[in-house]
Motif scaffolding. Sequence first.
Motif, PDB file in Angstrom:
ATOM      1  N   ALA A 244       4.754 -16.190  -2.319  1.00  0.00           N
ATOM      2  CA  ALA A 244       3.974 -15.103  -2.931  1.00  0.00           C
ATOM      3  C   ALA A 244       2.679 -15.637  -3.528  1.00  0.00           C
ATOM      4  N   GLN A 245       2.748 -16.813  -4.162  1.00  0.00           N
ATOM      5  CA  GLN A 245       1.536 -17.413  -4.721  1.00  0.00           C
ATOM      6  C   GLN A 245       0.571 -17.807  -3.606  1.00  0.00           C
TER       7      GLN A 245
ATOM      8  N   GLU B 228       0.347 -16.387  -0.649  1.00  0.00           N
ATOM      9  CA  GLU B 228      -0.247 -15.162  -0.110  1.00  0.00           C
ATOM     10  C   GLU B 228      -1.418 -14.709  -0.965  1.00  0.00           C
ATOM     11  N   ARG B 229      -1.232 -14.733  -2.283  1.00  0.00           N
ATOM     12  CA  ARG B 229      -2.298 -14.279  -3.178  1.00  0.00           C
ATOM     13  C   ARG B 229      -3.525 -15.189  -3.071  1.00  0.00           C
TER      14      ARG B 229
ATOM     15  N   GLN C 195      -5.389 -14.400   0.022  1.00  0.00           N
ATOM     16  CA  GLN C 195      -6.075 -13.119  -0.090  1.00  0.00           C
ATOM     17  C   GLN C 195      -7.362 -13.222  -0.901  1.00  0.00           C
ATOM     18  N   ASP C 196      -7.315 -13.994  -1.994  1.00  0.00           N
ATOM     19  CA  ASP C 196      -8.509 -14.074  -2.849  1.00  0.00           C
ATOM     20  C   ASP C 196      -9.380 -15.297  -2.562  1.00  0.00           C
TER      21      ASP C 196
ATOM     22  N   ASP D  50       6.747 -11.392  -7.857  1.00  0.00           N
ATOM     23  CA  ASP D  50       5.586 -11.010  -7.055  1.00  0.00           C
ATOM     24  C   ASP D  50       6.070 -10.479  -5.710  1.00  0.00           C
TER      25      ASP D  50
ATOM     26  N   HIS E 110       3.115  -8.693   0.472  1.00  0.00           N
ATOM     27  CA  HIS E 110       2.437  -7.667   1.255  1.00  0.00           C
ATOM     28  C   HIS E 110       2.506  -7.948   2.751  1.00  0.00           C
TER      29      HIS E 110
END
Length: 331
Positions: free
Chosen positions: A121-122, A124-125, A128-129, A163, A166
């Motif tokens: 999850a980390q 993925e984030r 994304q950013d 988290d 997505h």
Amino acid sequence: MEDRKKDHIDLAFKSQVAAPHSDSRFSYEPLMGSHMQGVLEPFPFLGKTMRVPIWVSSMTGGTALARTINTNLARACNEFGMGMGLGSCRILLEKEEYFADFDMRSIIGDDLPFYANIGIAQLERMLQDGTYHKLIGLVERLRADGLIIHVNPIQEWLQPEGDLLHHAPFSIVEEFLSLTKMKVIVKEVGQGMGPESIRKILSLPIEALEFAAFGGTNFASVELQRSTPEQQELFGPLALIGHTAEEMLGVVNEMVDSKQAIQCKQVIISGGVKTFLDGYYLTNRCKLPSIYGQASGFLKFARGDYAELKAYTQGQINGLLFAKSFLRVKE
């Protein structure tokens, strides 16, 4: 001598073991080896040379005892020739003051596998950013050989502060691999993986798959114990979902036998590996180069004096030497 014989008689009455309790995984061949015969030869794994087929599986992140635990574990790896995965390094992306708790390369040495760790999850984030370069920088600062990505959708979903993903973890790992040349290990965190996930992840050019199978620490259960009684009753059955190491091994071997496309050709067998006999059995059955991993077994002895951890590790190795001399894995 007389006292010892009497003790043996007394103990014999207390040591009756019914036939159904025998360990049927092995043939015991007492005539075919010697106590001096067993040798564990150094072997290549994860691009380094290991001296024993044991992996210290990721276990602890930002706790007060992290430095003591990681230092003891890295010291044992250096002394005995094992590889090591750190617990989640997420806290190091947020708080620089914890860096020394994870900075173990100088202790484990340059010649053994040493991997950082982050959750899916980390990752993925950060993809994304656009901040995933910070993760690459952290791995470089730790002088780690690469990154373990732990995949834990059940745990994250049950965790109150979890988290939610997505995208499918496979696509996240695939994207990360396309953006970096970093060496990657993918693992679950206690439920294991089903056949479709195993086949997909072995098709990627990762360094190793770590099973983290059902039968060890169950992080779904850990999160449920942090929730309300109502949630425990409602979602408790999820903690019983999973795949054992032996089940996962069957899928891997089937892929090898059927000559399916495999880019990942190394396996760390963990999850429910309680003893050296479990590790000896599973690694001998695996048709890919493999070692076995433990987390809670090491953690139990890594929180205090190093001598306890050293004795435990030496016991594992002594057991493997005995097994190699006198035990044959049944087909």
